[in-house]
Motif scaffolding. Structure first.
Motif, PDB file in Angstrom:
ATOM      1  N   LEU A 281       0.850  -0.619   0.265  1.00 41.02           N
ATOM      2  CA  LEU A 281      -0.039   0.008   0.009  1.00 41.02           C
ATOM      3  C   LEU A 281       0.526   0.799  -0.002  1.00 41.02           C
ATOM      4  N   LEU A 282       0.959   2.338  -0.589  1.00 41.88           N
ATOM      5  CA  LEU A 282       1.428   3.645  -1.005  1.00 41.88           C
ATOM      6  C   LEU A 282       0.822   4.226  -0.068  1.00 41.88           C
ATOM      7  N   MET A 283       0.966   4.260   1.372  1.00 41.64           N
ATOM      8  CA  MET A 283       1.195   4.965   2.702  1.00 41.64           C
ATOM      9  C   MET A 283       0.536   6.535   2.327  1.00 41.64           C
ATOM     10  N   GLN A 284       1.399   7.040   1.760  1.00 42.45           N
ATOM     11  CA  GLN A 284       1.691   8.665   2.037  1.00 42.45           C
ATOM     12  C   GLN A 284       2.965   9.180   0.607  1.00 42.45           C
ATOM     13  N   THR A 285       2.847  10.443   0.641  1.00 43.20           N
ATOM     14  CA  THR A 285       4.040  10.602  -0.321  1.00 43.20           C
ATOM     15  C   THR A 285       4.041  11.963   0.544  1.00 43.20           C
ATOM     16  N   VAL A 286       5.371  12.742   0.253  1.00 46.35           N
ATOM     17  CA  VAL A 286       5.675  13.084   1.578  1.00 46.35           C
ATOM     18  C   VAL A 286       6.854  14.446   0.557  1.00 46.35           C
ATOM     19  N   ASN A 287       6.806  15.286   1.439  1.00 44.42           N
ATOM     20  CA  ASN A 287       8.055  15.999   0.912  1.00 44.42           C
ATOM     21  C   ASN A 287       7.827  16.705  -0.948  1.00 44.42           C
ATOM     22  N   ALA A 288       6.363  16.837  -0.874  1.00 40.98           N
ATOM     23  CA  ALA A 288       6.361  16.941  -2.443  1.00 40.98           C
ATOM     24  C   ALA A 288       6.489  18.164  -3.157  1.00 40.98           C
ATOM     25  N   SER A 289       7.112  19.149  -2.642  1.00 36.32           N
ATOM     26  CA  SER A 289       7.379  20.057  -3.526  1.00 36.32           C
ATOM     27  C   SER A 289       9.682  19.597  -3.141  1.00 36.32           C
ATOM     28  N   THR A 290       9.864  18.609  -3.029  1.00 40.37           N
ATOM     29  CA  THR A 290      11.702  18.404  -2.639  1.00 40.37           C
ATOM     30  C   THR A 290      11.778  18.411  -4.319  1.00 40.37           C
ATOM     31  N   PRO A 291      12.910  18.791  -3.970  1.00 44.80           N
ATOM     32  CA  PRO A 291      13.828  18.473  -5.906  1.00 44.80           C
ATOM     33  C   PRO A 291      14.530  17.024  -5.867  1.00 44.80           C
ATOM     34  N   SER A 292      14.616  15.885  -6.435  1.00 47.51           N
ATOM     35  CA  SER A 292      14.925  14.688  -5.924  1.00 47.51           C
ATOM     36  C   SER A 292      16.622  14.900  -6.231  1.00 47.51           C
ATOM     37  N   PRO A 293      17.029  13.700  -6.001  1.00 47.40           N
ATOM     38  CA  PRO A 293      18.294  13.404  -5.553  1.00 47.40           C
ATOM     39  C   PRO A 293      18.712  13.358  -7.948  1.00 47.40           C
ATOM     40  N   VAL A 294      20.230  13.848  -7.130  1.00 44.98           N
ATOM     41  CA  VAL A 294      20.557  13.717  -8.809  1.00 44.98           C
ATOM     42  C   VAL A 294      21.204  12.246  -9.045  1.00 44.98           C
ATOM     43  N   THR A 295      20.268  11.330 -10.003  1.00 43.09           N
ATOM     44  CA  THR A 295      20.715   9.834  -9.818  1.00 43.09           C
ATOM     45  C   THR A 295      21.669   9.324 -10.940  1.00 43.09           C
ATOM     46  N   SER A 296      21.469  10.591 -11.877  1.00 42.79           N
ATOM     47  CA  SER A 296      22.656  10.138 -12.831  1.00 42.79           C
ATOM     48  C   SER A 296      23.446  11.897 -13.097  1.00 42.79           C
ATOM     49  N   SER A 297      24.558  11.827 -13.429  1.00 37.33           N
ATOM     50  CA  SER A 297      25.017  12.864 -13.872  1.00 37.33           C
ATOM     51  C   SER A 297      24.558  13.989 -15.172  1.00 37.33           C
ATOM     52  N   LEU A 298      23.707  13.287 -15.579  1.00 34.24           N
ATOM     53  CA  LEU A 298      22.659  13.832 -17.122  1.00 34.24           C
ATOM     54  C   LEU A 298      21.494  14.201 -15.726  1.00 34.24           C
ATOM     55  N   VAL A 299      21.742  15.289 -15.461  1.00 36.64           N
ATOM     56  CA  VAL A 299      19.940  16.442 -14.912  1.00 36.64           C
ATOM     57  C   VAL A 299      20.164  17.697 -15.100  1.00 36.64           C
ATOM     58  N   PRO A 300      19.193  17.673 -15.654  1.00 34.02           N
ATOM     59  CA  PRO A 300      18.083  18.485 -16.698  1.00 34.02           C
ATOM     60  C   PRO A 300      18.063  19.962 -16.264  1.00 34.02           C
ATOM     61  N   ALA A 301      18.579  21.232 -16.311  1.00 33.18           N
ATOM     62  CA  ALA A 301      18.732  22.306 -15.592  1.00 33.18           C
ATOM     63  C   ALA A 301      17.764  23.325 -15.395  1.00 33.18           C
ATOM     64  N   SER A 302      17.151  23.406 -14.249  1.00 32.93           N
ATOM     65  CA  SER A 302      16.090  24.115 -14.547  1.00 32.93           C
ATOM     66  C   SER A 302      16.556  25.498 -13.304  1.00 32.93           C
ATOM     67  N   LEU A 303      15.525  26.236 -13.230  1.00 32.51           N
ATOM     68  CA  LEU A 303      15.352  27.760 -12.353  1.00 32.51           C
ATOM     69  C   LEU A 303      14.443  27.201 -10.633  1.00 32.51           C
ATOM     70  N   THR A 304      14.060  27.656  -9.887  1.00 35.13           N
ATOM     71  CA  THR A 304      14.164  28.057  -8.442  1.00 35.13           C
ATOM     72  C   THR A 304      13.320  29.382  -8.074  1.00 35.13           C
ATOM     73  N   GLU A 305      12.816  29.825  -7.377  1.00 34.55           N
ATOM     74  CA  GLU A 305      13.140  30.894  -6.590  1.00 34.55           C
ATOM     75  C   GLU A 305      13.532  31.409  -5.780  1.00 34.55           C
ATOM     76  N   CYS A 306      14.536  33.017  -5.625  1.00 36.35           N
ATOM     77  CA  CYS A 306      15.767  32.127  -4.893  1.00 36.35           C
ATOM     78  C   CYS A 306      15.399  32.379  -3.238  1.00 36.35           C
ATOM     79  N   GLY A 307      16.773  31.915  -3.070  1.00 36.41           N
ATOM     80  CA  GLY A 307      16.583  32.340  -1.589  1.00 36.41           C
ATOM     81  C   GLY A 307      16.555  30.644  -1.014  1.00 36.41           C
ATOM     82  N   GLY A 308      15.415  29.620  -1.578  1.00 35.92           N
ATOM     83  CA  GLY A 308      15.510  28.521  -1.096  1.00 35.92           C
ATOM     84  C   GLY A 308      16.207  27.982  -0.689  1.00 35.92           C
ATOM     85  N   GLU A 309      17.063  27.265  -1.663  1.00 37.50           N
ATOM     86  CA  GLU A 309      18.338  26.598  -1.987  1.00 37.50           C
ATOM     87  C   GLU A 309      19.901  27.622  -2.154  1.00 37.50           C
ATOM     88  N   PRO A 310      20.330  27.688  -0.775  1.00 31.24           N
ATOM     89  CA  PRO A 310      21.786  28.951  -0.892  1.00 31.24           C
ATOM     90  C   PRO A 310      22.418  27.797  -1.461  1.00 31.24           C
TER      91      PRO A 310
END
Length: 237
Positions: free
Chosen positions: A2-31
């Motif tokens: 059973l999938l009981m819960q999904t959490v941290n929905a806004s947390t960026p996923s980890p780098v699971t490959s060396s090739l990670v698409p580049a993106s933008l987020t709000e400034c200040g959240g991840e210094p």
């Protein structure tokens, strides 16, 4: 299971490959993820120390990624060349285009999905600034942020009842950082176990009992980031 819960929905996923698409987020959240050293480790490179990755035009095309910083041998630009990793930034304190070293008319751009790409400066040039705090910033308040783009779900709590009546529950943390993950009342509801049932929590990985889990009450476990997990066998008392 059973999938009981999904959490941290806004947390960026980890780098699971060396090739990670580049993106933008709000400034200040991840210094630390928004700090970019320019001209490091070579002239024109943009290097994030936290992820030890550089901004890169994948295969010398229009897709922009985070990848390891290549400084020897050469790249798709040719032997001894690293044009796809080199960028011309506006002068500190000023606003202007960010150009790729692959061509004087190749500019760094972004779309509504906050994904980066390389487009013609004439058609899609967008203003950027390189701040005194080493952020690569748009004029709309977004910052270049190392890591992967946001995903819908980044961490999970999954459980199932076992044949002998015990209950197995696993916490999966795909966030960038270590986190305390909690199976709360809403989470327990998905287990269909009777509220108030107390069980001994046995940590399968460490092979030891770690306390008591009671259905309906918060059951919290510290879980390592970047794909870390904790597996518990809950044994009825």
């Amino acid at each position: 299971a059973l999938l009981m819960q999904t959490v941290n929905a806004s947390t960026p996923s980890p780098v699971t490959s060396s090739l990670v698409p580049a993106s933008l987020t709000e400034c200040g959240g991840e210094p630390e993820l928004q700090t970019w050293n320019y001209n490091d480790p070579m002239v024109g490179f943009l290097h994030n120390l936290k992820q030890d990755s550089c901004l890169n035009a994948a295969n010398c095309g229009s897709t922009v990624i985070y990848d390891g910083c290549s400084t020897t041998g050469g790249t798709c630009s040719g032997p001894g060349k690293f044009n796809n990793e080199q960028w011309l930034l506006p002068k500190p304190g000023s606003t202007g285009l960010i150009k790729s070293n692959m061509s004087t008319n190749d500019c760094l751009t972004y779309g509504a999905d906050k994904q980066l790409s390389i487009q013609s400066c004439d058609d899609a040039g967008q203003p950027w600034s390189y701040t005194s705090t080493f952020q690569v910033k748009t004029n709309t308040g977004l910052c270049l942020t190392a890591g992967s783009p946001e995903t819908k779900w980044s961490s999970y709590i999954i459980g199932r009842e076992m044949a002998n009546g015990d209950f197995a529950i696993i916490f999966l943390n795909n966030g960038l950082k270590n986190a305390n993950m909690t199976c709360d009342a809403a989470c327990w509801q998905q287990s269909f176990l009777p509220p108030g049932r107390a069980m001994t929590a046995h940590d399968v990985w460490s092979k030891r009992d770690v306390g008591t889990a009671t259905v309906g009450m918060d059951f919290t476990a510290p879980v390592p980031g970047n794909g870390g997990s904790r597996l518990f066998r809950l044994v009825g008392i």
